[in-house]
Design a protein around this motif. Structure first.
Motif, PDB file in Angstrom:
ATOM      1  N   TRP A  15      -5.135  -8.942   2.578  1.00 60.96           N
ATOM      2  CA  TRP A  15      -4.173  -7.556   2.022  1.00 60.96           C
ATOM      3  C   TRP A  15      -3.340  -7.014   3.001  1.00 60.96           C
ATOM      4  O   TRP A  15      -3.930  -7.069   4.340  1.00 60.96           O
ATOM      5  CB  TRP A  15      -5.707  -7.188   1.512  1.00 60.96           C
ATOM      6  N   THR A  16      -2.460  -6.735   2.542  1.00 67.34           N
ATOM      7  CA  THR A  16      -0.901  -6.049   3.419  1.00 67.34           C
ATOM      8  C   THR A  16      -0.830  -3.926   2.307  1.00 67.34           C
ATOM      9  O   THR A  16      -1.008  -4.395   1.725  1.00 67.34           O
ATOM     10  CB  THR A  16       0.109  -6.681   3.256  1.00 67.34           C
ATOM     11  N   SER A  17      -2.244  -3.085   3.684  1.00 69.23           N
ATOM     12  CA  SER A  17      -1.205  -1.852   2.840  1.00 69.23           C
ATOM     13  C   SER A  17      -0.615  -1.790   3.020  1.00 69.23           C
ATOM     14  O   SER A  17       0.501  -2.214   3.812  1.00 69.23           O
ATOM     15  CB  SER A  17      -3.222  -1.763   3.841  1.00 69.23           C
ATOM     16  N   GLY A  18       0.240  -1.028   1.840  1.00 63.57           N
ATOM     17  CA  GLY A  18       1.418  -0.359   2.371  1.00 63.57           C
ATOM     18  C   GLY A  18       2.624  -0.683   1.318  1.00 63.57           C
ATOM     19  O   GLY A  18       3.251  -0.248   1.834  1.00 63.57           O
ATOM     20  N   PHE A  19       2.225  -2.176   1.152  1.00 62.85           N
ATOM     21  CA  PHE A  19       3.193  -2.730   0.447  1.00 62.85           C
ATOM     22  C   PHE A  19       2.886  -3.622  -0.883  1.00 62.85           C
ATOM     23  O   PHE A  19       1.435  -4.036  -0.963  1.00 62.85           O
ATOM     24  CB  PHE A  19       3.457  -4.443   1.028  1.00 62.85           C
ATOM     25  N   SER A  20       3.453  -3.173  -1.826  1.00 57.96           N
ATOM     26  CA  SER A  20       3.060  -3.528  -3.097  1.00 57.96           C
ATOM     27  C   SER A  20       4.401  -4.379  -3.364  1.00 57.96           C
ATOM     28  O   SER A  20       5.362  -3.906  -3.386  1.00 57.96           O
ATOM     29  CB  SER A  20       3.186  -1.971  -3.590  1.00 57.96           C
ATOM     30  N   PHE A  21       4.020  -5.824  -4.994  1.00 59.92           N
ATOM     31  CA  PHE A  21       4.675  -5.587  -5.285  1.00 59.92           C
ATOM     32  C   PHE A  21       4.891  -5.330  -7.508  1.00 59.92           C
ATOM     33  O   PHE A  21       3.658  -5.186  -7.471  1.00 59.92           O
ATOM     34  CB  PHE A  21       3.746  -7.399  -5.647  1.00 59.92           C
ATOM     35  N   THR A  22       5.835  -5.085  -7.277  1.00 57.78           N
ATOM     36  CA  THR A  22       6.162  -4.417  -8.290  1.00 57.78           C
ATOM     37  C   THR A  22       7.478  -4.876  -8.892  1.00 57.78           C
ATOM     38  O   THR A  22       8.236  -5.771  -8.697  1.00 57.78           O
ATOM     39  CB  THR A  22       7.219  -3.305  -7.937  1.00 57.78           C
ATOM     40  N   GLY A  23       8.174  -4.952 -11.031  1.00 60.54           N
ATOM     41  CA  GLY A  23       9.173  -5.391 -11.620  1.00 60.54           C
ATOM     42  C   GLY A  23       8.861  -6.702 -12.106  1.00 60.54           C
ATOM     43  O   GLY A  23       7.215  -7.186 -12.404  1.00 60.54           O
ATOM     44  N   SER A  24       9.200  -7.652 -11.960  1.00 61.68           N
ATOM     45  CA  SER A  24       9.129  -9.351 -12.298  1.00 61.68           C
ATOM     46  C   SER A  24       8.831 -10.041 -11.557  1.00 61.68           C
ATOM     47  O   SER A  24       9.290 -10.193 -10.026  1.00 61.68           O
ATOM     48  CB  SER A  24       9.820  -9.114 -13.095  1.00 61.68           C
ATOM     49  N   PRO A  25       8.088 -11.099 -11.426  1.00 58.92           N
ATOM     50  CA  PRO A  25       8.359 -12.130 -11.059  1.00 58.92           C
ATOM     51  C   PRO A  25       9.971 -12.040 -10.137  1.00 58.92           C
ATOM     52  O   PRO A  25      10.241 -12.501 -11.128  1.00 58.92           O
ATOM     53  CB  PRO A  25       7.308 -13.041 -11.482  1.00 58.92           C
ATOM     54  N   SER A  26       9.775 -12.789  -8.958  1.00 59.29           N
ATOM     55  CA  SER A  26      11.109 -13.291  -8.620  1.00 59.29           C
ATOM     56  C   SER A  26      11.349 -14.316  -8.024  1.00 59.29           C
ATOM     57  O   SER A  26      10.193 -15.060  -7.365  1.00 59.29           O
ATOM     58  CB  SER A  26      11.546 -11.945  -7.459  1.00 59.29           C
ATOM     59  N   LEU A  29       9.086 -16.803  -2.152  1.00 55.24           N
ATOM     60  CA  LEU A  29       8.063 -17.480  -1.836  1.00 55.24           C
ATOM     61  C   LEU A  29       6.488 -16.603  -1.967  1.00 55.24           C
ATOM     62  O   LEU A  29       6.163 -15.489  -1.820  1.00 55.24           O
ATOM     63  CB  LEU A  29       7.966 -17.392  -0.249  1.00 55.24           C
ATOM     64  N   PHE A  30       5.550 -17.238  -2.634  1.00 59.83           N
ATOM     65  CA  PHE A  30       4.709 -17.156  -3.283  1.00 59.83           C
ATOM     66  C   PHE A  30       3.535 -17.504  -2.293  1.00 59.83           C
ATOM     67  O   PHE A  30       3.569 -18.449  -2.213  1.00 59.83           O
ATOM     68  CB  PHE A  30       4.531 -17.575  -4.605  1.00 59.83           C
ATOM     69  N   ASP A  31       2.266 -16.519  -1.702  1.00 64.11           N
ATOM     70  CA  ASP A  31       1.641 -16.948  -1.210  1.00 64.11           C
ATOM     71  C   ASP A  31       0.163 -16.831  -1.631  1.00 64.11           C
ATOM     72  O   ASP A  31      -0.571 -15.799  -2.107  1.00 64.11           O
ATOM     73  CB  ASP A  31       1.309 -15.875   0.517  1.00 64.11           C
ATOM     74  N   LYS A  32      -0.498 -18.243  -2.141  1.00 64.27           N
ATOM     75  CA  LYS A  32      -1.910 -17.811  -2.774  1.00 64.27           C
ATOM     76  C   LYS A  32      -2.929 -16.978  -1.913  1.00 64.27           C
ATOM     77  O   LYS A  32      -4.004 -16.949  -2.707  1.00 64.27           O
ATOM     78  CB  LYS A  32      -2.187 -19.386  -3.737  1.00 64.27           C
ATOM     79  N   THR A  33      -2.764 -17.266  -0.716  1.00 65.55           N
ATOM     80  CA  THR A  33      -3.962 -16.328  -0.185  1.00 65.55           C
ATOM     81  C   THR A  33      -3.621 -14.880  -0.224  1.00 65.55           C
ATOM     82  O   THR A  33      -3.610 -14.045   0.750  1.00 65.55           O
ATOM     83  CB  THR A  33      -3.725 -16.798   1.219  1.00 65.55           C
ATOM     84  N   ASN A  34      -2.784 -14.261  -0.478  1.00 65.04           N
ATOM     85  CA  ASN A  34      -1.973 -12.593  -0.286  1.00 65.04           C
ATOM     86  C   ASN A  34      -2.371 -12.458  -1.697  1.00 65.04           C
ATOM     87  O   ASN A  34      -2.150 -12.846  -3.250  1.00 65.04           O
ATOM     88  CB  ASN A  34      -0.246 -12.746   0.023  1.00 65.04           C
ATOM     89  N   GLY A  35      -4.022 -11.492  -1.438  1.00 62.44           N
ATOM     90  CA  GLY A  35      -4.791 -10.902  -2.735  1.00 62.44           C
ATOM     91  C   GLY A  35      -3.001  -9.511  -3.441  1.00 62.44           C
ATOM     92  O   GLY A  35      -3.585 -10.044  -4.763  1.00 62.44           O
ATOM     93  N   ASN A  36      -3.037  -9.069  -2.961  1.00 64.09           N
ATOM     94  CA  ASN A  36      -1.888  -8.612  -3.533  1.00 64.09           C
ATOM     95  C   ASN A  36      -0.902  -9.119  -4.256  1.00 64.09           C
ATOM     96  O   ASN A  36      -0.861  -8.540  -5.582  1.00 64.09           O
ATOM     97  CB  ASN A  36      -0.713  -7.420  -2.372  1.00 64.09           C
ATOM     98  N   GLN A  37       0.004  -9.665  -4.223  1.00 64.93           N
ATOM     99  CA  GLN A  37       0.963 -11.020  -4.667  1.00 64.93           C
ATOM    100  C   GLN A  37      -0.183 -12.097  -5.938  1.00 64.93           C
ATOM    101  O   GLN A  37       0.704 -11.697  -7.340  1.00 64.93           O
ATOM    102  CB  GLN A  37       1.079 -12.061  -4.418  1.00 64.93           C
ATOM    103  N   VAL A  38      -1.043 -11.928  -5.547  1.00 63.41           N
ATOM    104  CA  VAL A  38      -2.015 -12.772  -6.555  1.00 63.41           C
ATOM    105  C   VAL A  38      -2.404 -11.832  -7.551  1.00 63.41           C
ATOM    106  O   VAL A  38      -2.243 -11.925  -9.010  1.00 63.41           O
ATOM    107  CB  VAL A  38      -3.297 -13.366  -6.452  1.00 63.41           C
TER     108      VAL A  38
END
Length: 86
Positions: A15-26, A29-38
């Motif tokens: 989990w990366t605090s202070g970073f959020s993913f917004t908008g549309s998928p781009s 690089l997708f990291d399936k171990t990154n909870g924020n990205q999942v």
């Protein structure tokens, strides 16, 4: 109501605090171990369909965690792969 961290089945995420993913998928690089990205991918799918139940979100999580092909590397590719499953 968005799908949240507590709704996920696996607890093996980073989990990366202070970073959020917004908008549309781009092409990011997708990291399936990154909870924020999942969560971002699950909630993006939910935004298109109106809502995703906890069970449906967990099914998406399971597909990402257990079946994502190794050549699917960007957020956009993950989204398109998931969309192709339905």
């Amino acid at each position: 109501m968005p799908f949240v961290k507590e709704d996920l089945i696996s607890n093996h995420y980073t989990w990366t605090s202070g970073f959020s993913f917004t908008g549309s998928p781009s092409r990011r690089l997708f990291d399936k171990t990154n909870g924020n990205q999942v969560l971002f991918i699950i909630n993006f799918i939910a935004s298109l369909s109106g809502r995703v139940s906890i069970r449906e979100g967990q099914e998406i999580e399971g597909m990402i965690h257990n079946h994502l092909p190794s050549d699917v590397r960007s957020e956009m590719s993950v989204f398109n792969w998931l969309r192709g499953l339905h």
